[in-house]
Design an enzyme around this catalytic site. Structure first.
Site, short mmCIF file in Angstrom:
data_model
loop_
_atom_site.label_atom_id
_atom_site.label_comp_id
_atom_site.label_asym_id
_atom_site.label_seq_id
_atom_site.Cartn_x
_atom_site.Cartn_y
_atom_site.Cartn_z
N GLU A 257 -16.65 5.90 12.23
CA GLU A 257 -16.20 5.12 11.36
C GLU A 257 -14.87 5.75 10.42
OE1 GLU A 257 -19.56 5.49 8.76
OE2 GLU A 257 -21.04 4.31 9.83
N ARG A 296 -6.18 8.79 -7.29
CA ARG A 296 -6.46 10.13 -6.61
C ARG A 296 -6.12 11.38 -7.31
NH1 ARG A 296 -5.11 11.94 -2.33
NH2 ARG A 296 -7.08 12.57 -1.53
N TYR A 300 -9.24 13.26 -8.48
CA TYR A 300 -9.91 14.34 -7.48
C TYR A 300 -8.79 15.58 -7.81
CZ TYR A 300 -11.52 10.54 -4.76
OH TYR A 300 -12.16 9.36 -4.27
N CYS A 326 -2.10 5.22 -21.04
CA CYS A 326 -2.42 6.08 -22.56
C CYS A 326 -3.77 6.61 -22.02
CB CYS A 326 -2.66 5.07 -23.84
SG CYS A 326 -1.07 3.88 -23.76
N TYR A 354 -7.17 4.81 0.23
CA TYR A 354 -7.61 4.98 -1.37
C TYR A 354 -6.69 4.81 -2.47
CZ TYR A 354 -11.67 6.48 1.85
OH TYR A 354 -12.48 6.62 2.59
C1 LIG Z 1 -15.77 6.27 3.06
C2 LIG Z 1 -16.67 6.22 4.23
C3 LIG Z 1 -16.06 6.40 5.44
C4 LIG Z 1 -14.59 6.73 5.76
O1 LIG Z 1 -14.50 8.16 5.28
P1 LIG Z 1 -12.81 8.45 5.81
O2 LIG Z 1 -13.09 9.90 5.09
O3 LIG Z 1 -12.01 7.63 5.02
O4 LIG Z 1 -12.63 8.60 7.09
C5 LIG Z 1 -16.96 6.32 6.73
N1 LIG Z 1 -18.27 6.20 6.63
C6 LIG Z 1 -18.90 5.83 5.29
C7 LIG Z 1 -20.31 5.73 5.17
C8 LIG Z 1 -18.14 5.91 4.15
O5 LIG Z 1 -18.78 6.03 3.04
#
Ligand SMILES: *Cc1c(COP(=O)(O)O)cnc(C)c1O
Length: 399
Positions: A257, A296, A300, A326, A354
């Protein structure tokens, strides 16, 4: 790619994405991992419909975390049968919506969610395909806000409860248990925690098999980092080789993912300098992009490289590069050596992930436009700049 010309043509702030960089990032995965691997692009990293369509055309599936993201996948022509649904708080409506489109799998994060999916599947007269997201309790060694695989994080089912959770799921008649998944965090540079997570899940797969619960896939999540500053480039090939070796004894489909690593380095945010203010001790370069366009740094303390691309020769001084919002937290960079004058164009690098997907209307700032430069070099407007009228459209004056 002539970024100065794109800023002239489309205005600023402007996100610009490079299609060949998207392809290059995806190729790194398809070359490293076995051909049967299903790459489910994590929509939340950049959910523009044209980006989704591009990945769909390249054969990707999708990892979604809301019904809204499923609507985007469908609108972009993505395949629900290659779509997995993650997230700790899926609502009944979202589950119904996803079931009606026969998504590949729900990545389930708790026992009450198993019950809810089972109930809704029963009402609909189907069996819902489920995987359990296991929290393997490994330290991804990343920023605490994007670390998700430690037991103190809200994500996943704790390792110690995992086997019992599968046994419970197995008693629910409207569930079809098909997989196991994890996602331990984001922006990982050292990928050994990902290997460790995989190593922790496999003994569980075996114990379940011995009890007659046979899994068809293992989903190792996303999380591979990109270069923002002076990080090393994560070694995807070495990670892939380790995963191949670990999975060799099993007949499990591999799902990944990735989000950030497919889009992050393919985008820049272009912003024009409005003013340069000489403060007491340091300068402030005030830009037309702000934390509502790129959250970001504020959220972070993240680093983005920023270059003056219209006048690179200017003498550099230490400055904070800040937006018009602001909030003291509204900065793109702090204590950065940069030469800039009013009217200059700055490129904020690594803004493909992001960035636009986290944008808001805070301070009633319309959302910026997005442009994709295709492999012929042609610039396509893939999201129009929001108008003031569109920004006000959903509100009514009740008084
Ligand atoms: C955000 C997320 C991702 C992607 O993460 P990356 O760091 O952008 O690769 C994959 N799986 C789940 C469940 C997420 O919440």
């Amino acid at each position: 790619m002539n970024l100065n010309a794109l800023a002239e043509q489309f205005g600023t702030p402007l996100y610009v994405y490079d299609q060949s960089a998207l392809d290059h990032a995806l190729d790194r995965y398809t070359q490293a991992f076995p051909e049967a691997t299903l790459i489910c692009y994590a929509v939340k990293a950049n959910s523009n419909l044209s980006i989704l369509r591009h990945f769909a055309q390249r054969g990707c599936g999708f990892d979604i975390v809301s019904g809204g993201e499923l609507a985007r996948v469908l609108a972009a022509g993505g395949d629900p049968a290659k779509t997995v649904f993650s997230g700790v708080g899926k609502s009944s409506d979202e589950i119904r919506f996803a079931l009606s489109h026969q998504i590949k799998c729900f990545n389930v994060e708790s026992l009450p969610e198993l019950d809810r999916i089972n109930t809704i599947a029963a009402e609909t007269g189907c069996r819902a395909p489920v995987s359990l997201r296991i929290n393997p309790d490994v330290d991804a060694q990343t920023h605490p806000y994007i670390s998700t695989g430690l037991k103190e994080n809200k994500f996943g089912i704790p390792m110690a409860q995992a086997e019992a959770a599968y046994q419970y799921a197995d008693t629910l008649p409207h569930l079809n248990i098909i997989g196991i998944d994890c996602h331990i965090g984001s922006q990982l540079i050292d990928l050994s925690p990902l290997v460790e997570a995989c190593e922790r899940l496999l003994p569980l797969v075996e114990r379940l098999q011995a009890q007659g619960i046979t899994l068809q896939h293992i989903d190792l999540g996303g999380g591979i980092g990109i270069v923002y500053h002076n990080e090393n480039t994560p070694d995807i090939a070495a990670y892939a080789a380790e995963v191949r070796r670990l999975l060799a004894p099993y007949s499990l489909q591999l799902i990944l993912e990735p989000g950030r690593s497919l889009v992050g380095n393919a985008g820049v945010l272009l912003t024009r300098v409005e003013y340069v203010k000489q403060g007491d001790g340091k300068d402030f370069v005030i830009t037309d992009a702000a934390m509502n366009d790129l959250l970001r740094p504020a959220l972070y303390g993240a680093y983005h490289q920023i270059d003056n691309i219209s006048a690179p020769e200017r003498e550099a001084r230490v400055a904070d590069i800040v937006g018009p919002i602001c909030e003291t937290g509204d900065f793109l960079a702090q204590n950065r050596l940069i030469g800039a004058q009013a009217g200059d164009l700055l490129a904020v690098r690594s803004a493909g992930a992001y960035a636009a997907s986290m944008a808001s209307n805070y301070n009633s700032r319309p959302r910026a436009a997005e442009v994709l430069v295709d492999d012929t070099g042609a610039a396509k407007l893939i999201r129009r700049r929001e108008t003031l009228a569109e920004m006000l459209a959903n509100e009514h004056n009740l008084l």
